[in-house]
Design a protein around this motif. Structure first.
Motif, PDB file in Angstrom:
ATOM      1  N   THR A  66     -73.248 -15.530   5.155  1.00 40.25           N
ATOM      2  CA  THR A  66     -73.657 -16.187   3.918  1.00 40.25           C
ATOM      3  C   THR A  66     -73.506 -15.269   2.712  1.00 40.25           C
ATOM      4  O   THR A  66     -73.999 -15.604   1.652  1.00 40.25           O
ATOM      5  N   ASP A  67     -72.808 -14.140   2.882  1.00 36.83           N
ATOM      6  CA  ASP A  67     -72.628 -13.286   1.714  1.00 36.83           C
ATOM      7  C   ASP A  67     -71.726 -14.007   0.714  1.00 36.83           C
ATOM      8  O   ASP A  67     -70.915 -14.868   1.088  1.00 36.83           O
ATOM      9  N   PRO A  68     -71.852 -13.707  -0.573  1.00 42.19           N
ATOM     10  CA  PRO A  68     -71.114 -14.450  -1.607  1.00 42.19           C
ATOM     11  C   PRO A  68     -69.593 -14.438  -1.414  1.00 42.19           C
ATOM     12  O   PRO A  68     -68.932 -15.453  -1.662  1.00 42.19           O
ATOM     13  N   LEU A  69     -69.025 -13.326  -0.973  1.00 41.40           N
ATOM     14  CA  LEU A  69     -67.581 -13.258  -0.784  1.00 41.40           C
ATOM     15  C   LEU A  69     -67.133 -14.209   0.324  1.00 41.40           C
ATOM     16  O   LEU A  69     -66.164 -14.958   0.158  1.00 41.40           O
ATOM     17  N   THR A  70     -67.849 -14.220   1.443  1.00 40.80           N
ATOM     18  CA  THR A  70     -67.496 -15.120   2.541  1.00 40.80           C
ATOM     19  C   THR A  70     -67.629 -16.571   2.108  1.00 40.80           C
ATOM     20  O   THR A  70     -66.750 -17.397   2.393  1.00 40.80           O
TER      21      THR A  70
END
Length: 147
Positions: free
Chosen positions: A6-10
């Protein structure tokens, strides 16, 4: 350490992939309609224009039931775009193949798909190879041995 899902890049990459897929399918459906085909009929025709293929393998490639492929091939055959042939190695197996008219239709359909071609033209050969290799890796196919 594994990347948090759920990190922003992913999240951004997943959304961009979704946008690419949605745009591709929209354009593919529109291009198919110009040839009086459904999207799935166009995909089957494109596959058969590459090589004659047993009906069961078409179903596997499209991840659908063989009975669905039978109906699709029936409709393509009725239009003269596809023909059925017995498998020379196993006469119980039917192979579907694009006719000459089907090959021409598949070529014109492929040529009309600008969405993927135009953005890819902006990338260098090295960037396109890198993108291809990353996509193959994501799909579990591994990178090819030849650049």
């Amino acid at each position: 350490m594994a990347t948090e899902r759920t990190d922003p890049l992913t999240v951004e990459v997943v959304e961009l992939i979704g946008d690419v897929v949605a745009r591709y399918y929209t354009e593919y459906e529109q291009a198919a309609a110009k040839h009086s085909l459904t999207g799935v009929q166009a995909r089957v025709l494109g596959l058969l224009a590459t090589e004659p293929t047993p009906m069961r393998r078409i179903a596997q490639k499209l991840r659908c039931e063989p009975s669905n492929i039978t109906g699709i091939v029936d409709r393509l055959e009725a239009r003269g775009l596809v023909e059925r042939r017995p498998d020379p190695y196993d006469r119980r197996v039917k192979i579907a193949a694009a006719t000459e008219e089907g090959m021409g239709t598949a070529r014109r359909l492929r040529e009309s798909l600008d969405f993927a071609r135009e953005p890819l033209a902006q990338l260098t050969d090295e960037e396109r190879r890198g993108l291809r290799d990353l996509l193959r890796r994501m799909l579990g196919a591994g990178a090819p041995a030849v650049p």
